[in-house]
Design a protein around this motif. Structure first.
Motif, PDB file in Angstrom:
ATOM      1  N   ASN A 285       0.824  -1.218   0.000  1.00  0.00           N
ATOM      2  CA  ASN A 285       0.000   0.000   0.000  1.00  0.00           C
ATOM      3  C   ASN A 285       0.855   1.263   0.000  1.00  0.00           C
ATOM      4  N   CYS A 286       2.110   1.137   0.439  1.00  0.00           N
ATOM      5  CA  CYS A 286       3.006   2.293   0.478  1.00  0.00           C
ATOM      6  C   CYS A 286       3.765   2.487  -0.831  1.00  0.00           C
ATOM      7  N   VAL A 287       3.819   1.442  -1.646  1.00  0.00           N
ATOM      8  CA  VAL A 287       4.579   1.516  -2.896  1.00  0.00           C
ATOM      9  C   VAL A 287       3.910   2.485  -3.858  1.00  0.00           C
ATOM     10  N   HIS A 288       4.719   3.266  -4.538  1.00  0.00           N
ATOM     11  CA  HIS A 288       4.211   4.221  -5.532  1.00  0.00           C
ATOM     12  C   HIS A 288       3.358   3.462  -6.553  1.00  0.00           C
ATOM     13  N   PRO A 289       2.173   3.980  -6.896  1.00  0.00           N
ATOM     14  CA  PRO A 289       1.286   3.277  -7.835  1.00  0.00           C
ATOM     15  C   PRO A 289       1.975   2.881  -9.140  1.00  0.00           C
ATOM     16  N   ALA A 290       2.894   3.698  -9.620  1.00  0.00           N
ATOM     17  CA  ALA A 290       3.570   3.389 -10.887  1.00  0.00           C
ATOM     18  C   ALA A 290       4.541   2.226 -10.756  1.00  0.00           C
ATOM     19  N   ASP A 291       4.960   1.900  -9.516  1.00  0.00           N
ATOM     20  CA  ASP A 291       5.929   0.822  -9.295  1.00  0.00           C
ATOM     21  C   ASP A 291       5.302  -0.424  -8.677  1.00  0.00           C
ATOM     22  N   ARG A 292       4.047  -0.338  -8.279  1.00  0.00           N
ATOM     23  CA  ARG A 292       3.439  -1.414  -7.489  1.00  0.00           C
ATOM     24  C   ARG A 292       3.371  -2.735  -8.259  1.00  0.00           C
ATOM     25  N   ASP A 293       2.981  -2.691  -9.529  1.00  0.00           N
ATOM     26  CA  ASP A 293       2.890  -3.936 -10.307  1.00  0.00           C
ATOM     27  C   ASP A 293       4.258  -4.601 -10.446  1.00  0.00           C
ATOM     28  N   TRP A 294       5.307  -3.793 -10.593  1.00  0.00           N
ATOM     29  CA  TRP A 294       6.652  -4.322 -10.716  1.00  0.00           C
ATOM     30  C   TRP A 294       7.076  -5.040  -9.443  1.00  0.00           C
ATOM     31  N   VAL A 295       6.751  -4.469  -8.290  1.00  0.00           N
ATOM     32  CA  VAL A 295       7.077  -5.105  -7.014  1.00  0.00           C
ATOM     33  C   VAL A 295       6.279  -6.393  -6.847  1.00  0.00           C
ATOM     34  N   LYS A 296       4.981  -6.339  -7.168  1.00  0.00           N
ATOM     35  CA  LYS A 296       4.137  -7.533  -7.060  1.00  0.00           C
ATOM     36  C   LYS A 296       4.653  -8.654  -7.952  1.00  0.00           C
ATOM     37  N   GLN A 297       5.102  -8.311  -9.141  1.00  0.00           N
ATOM     38  CA  GLN A 297       5.609  -9.317 -10.070  1.00  0.00           C
ATOM     39  C   GLN A 297       6.832 -10.033  -9.502  1.00  0.00           C
TER      40      GLN A 297
ATOM     41  N   VAL B 247      14.782  -5.265  -6.018  1.00  0.00           N
ATOM     42  CA  VAL B 247      13.907  -4.282  -6.648  1.00  0.00           C
ATOM     43  C   VAL B 247      14.191  -2.912  -6.040  1.00  0.00           C
ATOM     44  N   GLU B 248      14.309  -1.918  -6.890  1.00  0.00           N
ATOM     45  CA  GLU B 248      14.364  -0.529  -6.443  1.00  0.00           C
ATOM     46  C   GLU B 248      13.064   0.141  -6.856  1.00  0.00           C
ATOM     47  N   HIS B 249      12.384   0.729  -5.880  1.00  0.00           N
ATOM     48  CA  HIS B 249      11.085   1.323  -6.195  1.00  0.00           C
ATOM     49  C   HIS B 249      10.827   2.533  -5.300  1.00  0.00           C
TER      50      HIS B 249
ATOM     51  N   ILE C 202      13.241   3.091  -2.176  1.00  0.00           N
ATOM     52  CA  ILE C 202      13.490   1.925  -1.341  1.00  0.00           C
ATOM     53  C   ILE C 202      14.156   0.824  -2.164  1.00  0.00           C
ATOM     54  N   TYR C 203      15.146   0.178  -1.540  1.00  0.00           N
ATOM     55  CA  TYR C 203      15.779  -1.000  -2.127  1.00  0.00           C
ATOM     56  C   TYR C 203      15.244  -2.224  -1.402  1.00  0.00           C
ATOM     57  N   LEU C 204      14.586  -3.110  -2.139  1.00  0.00           N
ATOM     58  CA  LEU C 204      14.012  -4.332  -1.586  1.00  0.00           C
ATOM     59  C   LEU C 204      14.813  -5.523  -2.088  1.00  0.00           C
ATOM     60  N   LYS C 205      15.362  -6.293  -1.166  1.00  0.00           N
ATOM     61  CA  LYS C 205      16.130  -7.498  -1.521  1.00  0.00           C
ATOM     62  C   LYS C 205      15.573  -8.672  -0.747  1.00  0.00           C
ATOM     63  N   GLY C 206      15.417  -9.806  -1.424  1.00  0.00           N
ATOM     64  CA  GLY C 206      14.858 -10.960  -0.741  1.00  0.00           C
ATOM     65  C   GLY C 206      15.317 -12.281  -1.319  1.00  0.00           C
ATOM     66  N   ASN C 207      15.058 -13.319  -0.551  1.00  0.00           N
ATOM     67  CA  ASN C 207      15.326 -14.702  -0.965  1.00  0.00           C
ATOM     68  C   ASN C 207      14.130 -15.554  -0.600  1.00  0.00           C
ATOM     69  N   SER C 208      13.833 -16.542  -1.436  1.00  0.00           N
ATOM     70  CA  SER C 208      12.757 -17.474  -1.123  1.00  0.00           C
ATOM     71  C   SER C 208      13.365 -18.812  -0.730  1.00  0.00           C
ATOM     72  N   ALA C 209      12.740 -19.472   0.220  1.00  0.00           N
ATOM     73  CA  ALA C 209      13.216 -20.763   0.721  1.00  0.00           C
ATOM     74  C   ALA C 209      12.119 -21.805   0.515  1.00  0.00           C
ATOM     75  N   ALA C 210      12.499 -22.952  -0.060  1.00  0.00           N
ATOM     76  CA  ALA C 210      11.529 -24.000  -0.371  1.00  0.00           C
ATOM     77  C   ALA C 210      11.812 -25.254   0.454  1.00  0.00           C
ATOM     78  N   ASP C 211      10.801 -26.142   0.532  1.00  0.00           N
ATOM     79  CA  ASP C 211      10.999 -27.425   1.205  1.00  0.00           C
ATOM     80  C   ASP C 211      11.613 -28.427   0.236  1.00  0.00           C
ATOM     81  N   ASP C 212      11.687 -29.684   0.645  1.00  0.00           N
ATOM     82  CA  ASP C 212      12.333 -30.708  -0.170  1.00  0.00           C
ATOM     83  C   ASP C 212      11.598 -30.961  -1.484  1.00  0.00           C
ATOM     84  N   THR C 213      10.321 -30.609  -1.539  1.00  0.00           N
ATOM     85  CA  THR C 213       9.546 -30.831  -2.756  1.00  0.00           C
ATOM     86  C   THR C 213       9.603 -29.631  -3.703  1.00  0.00           C
TER      87      THR C 213
ATOM     88  N   ILE D 297      17.193   4.282   0.017  1.00  0.00           N
ATOM     89  CA  ILE D 297      18.308   4.650  -0.862  1.00  0.00           C
ATOM     90  C   ILE D 297      18.042   5.999  -1.531  1.00  0.00           C
ATOM     91  N   THR D 298      17.217   6.829  -0.889  1.00  0.00           N
ATOM     92  CA  THR D 298      16.840   8.108  -1.483  1.00  0.00           C
ATOM     93  C   THR D 298      18.058   8.980  -1.774  1.00  0.00           C
TER      94      THR D 298
END
Length: 277
Positions: free
Chosen positions: A125-137, A151-153, A165-176, A189-190
């Protein structure tokens, strides 16, 4: 330990007087060799050889206390580091759809502490409307398979201001291969983005300036010239702008840098006395 002695004696007297067990407490004790220990202590009234007595149970918890203190100190240092860097951590548990934010996350978005709930929607909800779809993707792709993403948005603050804002993340999965958790950091990062814009403006000024522009290293080596400088060299019958430079160019650059440093020191000195000249 002297600081605990009277309190422990009072507690032990209460055990015998009330004929009731003493709840588990933590105190400090001193061994015969002078070593100070952290202990857990409890006591209970008993009958021994037809006489009333008090039975003590003492457990050494010094190592545990040291570990707790070290963890607390580490958390404090992390808190200071995160605040200084305008950085926060986050973790999104996908099965429960619950997001855990580190302390200070709201400050990055211009909100008071505690105003973010435990859902990703608070962030989006805080993400700029022009960048929101990119973050969601990016988040959607990270939910599909184990990966890393950056992502930088922009974000909109409640006062109408815009921050980067600079958003960095990792996803973790189970054995399957089923992704269970996303986690990472967010950083303001303004200032960096503003600096990049200024650098781009300066580069564009030099590139498109109708007048010759030349840049030199501190050693007097020509590192950049614009088209106008090249045209000037050709007009003078030379192939390269370096061919039209005076032989003492390194000395001239050194003198310019020395003058600039002298002026900078003078400005710092004057400002320390309450005025700038």
């Amino acid at each position: 330990h002297p600081s605990c002695r009277h309190r422990i004696l009072w507690d032990l007297n209460r055990v015998s007087g009330d004929n009731a067990a003493l709840p588990l407490i933590e105190e400090r004790m001193v061994r015969l060799d002078g070593t100070i220990l952290d202990v857990e202590l409890t006591a209970a009234p008993v009958t021994h050889q037809d006489r009333e007595a008090t039975q003590l149970f003492i457990r050494d918890v010094t190592e545990r206390k040291r570990a707790e203190e070290a963890r607390h100190e580490s958390e404090l240092q992390l808190h200071i580091a995160l605040n200084s860097a305008r950085l926060a951590t986050w973790s999104w548990d996908l099965p429960t759809d619950r997001v855990t934010w580190s302390e200070g996350i709201e400050a990055l978005f211009g909100f008071p502490p505690g105003s973010f709930n435990q859902s990703i929607s608070s962030y989006l909800n805080c993400v700029h409307p022009a960048d929101r779809d990119w973050v969601k993707q990016n988040l959607a792709e990270a939910r599909e398979s184990e990966c890393s993403f950056e992502v930088e948005h922009r974000v909109r603050w409640p006062d109408g201001g815009t921050r980067w804002i600079y958003l960095k993340g990792n996803s973790a999965a189970d054995d399957t291969g089923h992704v269970l958790r996303l986690s990472g950091v967010v950083m303001d990062i303004t200032e960096r983005k503003r600096t990049e814009v200024e650098i781009q403006k300066m580069a564009a000024f030099a590139r498109y300036n109708p007048n010759p522009v030349l840049e030199f290293s501190a050693q007097g080596k020509l590192t950049y010239f614009n088209d106008a400088a090249q045209e000037m060299a050709v007009t003078l019958g030379r192939k390269h702008p370096a061919e039209i430079l005076p032989p003492q160019v390194a000395q001239l650059v050194g003198e310019c840098l020395a003058t600039e440093e002298k002026d900078r020191k003078s400005t710092r000195l004057n400002s320390s006395h309450g005025y700038i000249s």
